[in-house]
Design an enzyme around this catalytic site. Structure first.
Site, PDB file in Angstrom:
ATOM      1  N   ALA A 286       3.166   5.484 -14.986  1.00 21.56           N
ATOM      2  CA  ALA A 286       2.674   5.921 -13.681  1.00 21.56           C
ATOM      3  C   ALA A 286       1.475   6.832 -13.875  1.00 21.56           C
ATOM      4  CB  ALA A 286       3.779   6.673 -12.940  1.00 21.56           C
TER       5      ALA A 286
ATOM      6  N   ALA B  51      -3.391  -8.203  -4.348  1.00 24.24           N
ATOM      7  CA  ALA B  51      -2.391  -7.143  -4.205  1.00 24.24           C
ATOM      8  C   ALA B  51      -1.018  -7.783  -4.053  1.00 24.24           C
ATOM      9  CB  ALA B  51      -2.711  -6.275  -2.997  1.00 24.24           C
ATOM     10  N   THR B  52      -0.036  -7.251  -4.766  1.00 28.92           N
ATOM     11  CA  THR B  52       1.327  -7.775  -4.657  1.00 28.92           C
ATOM     12  C   THR B  52       2.208  -6.894  -3.783  1.00 28.92           C
ATOM     13  OG1 THR B  52       1.973  -6.612  -6.656  1.00 28.92           O
ATOM     14  CG2 THR B  52       1.225  -8.891  -6.923  1.00 28.92           C
TER      15      THR B  52
ATOM     16  N   HIS C 153      -7.171   2.171   0.066  1.00 27.32           N
ATOM     17  CA  HIS C 153      -7.416   1.635  -1.271  1.00 27.32           C
ATOM     18  C   HIS C 153      -8.579   0.649  -1.246  1.00 27.32           C
ATOM     19  CE1 HIS C 153      -6.254  -0.497  -5.092  1.00 27.32           C
ATOM     20  NE2 HIS C 153      -6.168   0.753  -5.447  1.00 27.32           N
ATOM     21  N   ARG C 154      -8.612  -0.187  -0.186  1.00 28.74           N
ATOM     22  CA  ARG C 154      -9.676  -1.190  -0.046  1.00 28.74           C
ATOM     23  C   ARG C 154     -11.034  -0.508   0.132  1.00 28.74           C
ATOM     24  NH1 ARG C 154      -8.171  -4.263   4.664  1.00 28.74           N
ATOM     25  NH2 ARG C 154      -6.663  -5.283   3.283  1.00 28.74           N
TER      26      ARG C 154
ATOM     27  N   ARG D 278     -12.334   0.785  -3.136  1.00 30.63           N
ATOM     28  CA  ARG D 278     -12.761  -0.239  -4.093  1.00 30.63           C
ATOM     29  C   ARG D 278     -14.183  -0.724  -3.863  1.00 30.63           C
ATOM     30  NH1 ARG D 278      -7.893  -2.672  -3.182  1.00 30.63           N
ATOM     31  NH2 ARG D 278      -8.861  -4.340  -2.033  1.00 30.63           N
TER      32      ARG D 278
END
Lengths: 168, 168, 168
Positions: free
Chosen positions: B11, B34-35, B50-51, B54
């Site tokens: 982590a 992304a999962t 997060h997007r 990026r």
């Protein structure tokens, strides 16, 4: 330095498979020194399944406690695989044996072996500090044992995702 | 061997950042697979943040379950980043899907890809043995999946304190 | 890049011993910057025992909170050993100090040091995800701090079974 090789790694890191291949790299036969204590039928079934998977090149020599004696008795023959030190330590602690003395005896024994010994052990100290005291004490004991065996080993490997990473 | 690259680590070890840089090393654009399952508003907000971090060079292709199909559909274009295998495995297990079969299908798929695939995964097996059975089973499953993907990957990296340590 | 060296590793991985040897490789004397807070008699006894083990080449400079100030004050002399960053972070979090700001200040300070600084830290993110929120948050904070210090360090070492594995 003896001819010992220490393979360490986390759970399911492929350390036993790496260690088995290493032991069989010394010759066509090897001795499997299991430290697991067979306490019930489920355990006996697992041991039998494991033995069947390993194949006929392996001779069994269980040593839940008397690892030093079994190493001395089997020296001079094919390579030995000890799987694993963490279970052996667990057995000693549960039986309230003097594990630091046993660890010292193991290290002395390893430096005197003439046939190869491959030892599997576990990395257990890279998570968050455990809540309970027993887990913390075990973690400290396991780390200490790993350091002592690594110090006398001629080769130390960290298993990562099934792959060997050379440490020594 | 396919063109897969596995980035493993604990982590907050910097594995996603290393993986993002690696994916963009193949060209000016990349596909972000992304999962994570978006189950609620908090999760949706995290995914949006997060997007935004990026940047515009990333195209999104979520795959909480159908990773193999998304990899096959996006092959032949820019590099793909799968973040992460451990969440994908969690989704499969929670949905009671046959994860060993899905893991085999993924490995077969990876060997046939012609465009690069960078896969992020987690080291979860280097702590003390968890108390509860589910955690132990998950740990075993995650380690097994990591070994299988590492075996077919052309490159395996362990992230340590944000730095890449080459394993394969 | 400063002259900082980061030694990371799990519990009982031998990281403090490696760090002590590294600090004394720069000269006959070194400064020991302990971050442990001495809260009771048991702790005081442990600190005294640790000091006795280390020997007379070490000068003590405790810094449970004010690490940056102690580093700046001791710069220009012998090498410093900070043991350890994880305890320092724990102190900051328990005291509800702004640890991200303190971490940034530490990194800036490290890049300006002229005498060597060896820093010990802990890998805590390679176990199963902890059940409780506080442990997860601490794990994230510790991983983030490790990444930040590793980024400005000139050398990063992972301790495995008492042995140093070069990461940077």
């Amino acid at each position: 330095m003896g001819m010992s090789i220490l393979i360490t790694g986390g759970a399911r890191s492929g350390k036993s498979r790496i260690a088995e291949a290493r032991a069989l790299s010394f010759g066509p036969r090897a001795i499997y020194i299991a430290t697991a204590e067979v306490r019930d039928g489920e355990m006996a079934a697992r041991v039998a399944a494991h033995r069947a998977r390993r194949g006929p090149e392996w001779q069994d020599a269980p040593a839940p406690f008397d690892l030093v004696q079994v190493l001395n008795r089997t020296d001079g023959g094919p390579a030995r695989l000890v799987d694993c030190l963490t279970l052996w330590l667990t057995n000693l602690i549960l039986a309230e044996r003097d594990w630091p003395a046993e660890a010292r005896a193991l290290c002395e024994c390893l430096t005197r072996q003439t046939a190869p010994v491959v030892l599997v052990t576990n990395e257990v100290g890279q998570g968050i500090v455990p809540d309970n005291r027993l887990a913390r004490d075990f973690r400290d004991a396991a780390g200490t044992l790993n350091q002592q065996v690594a110090a006398v080993a001629g080769e130390v490997v960290l298993a990562v995702a099934g792959l060997p990473l050379k440490v020594k």
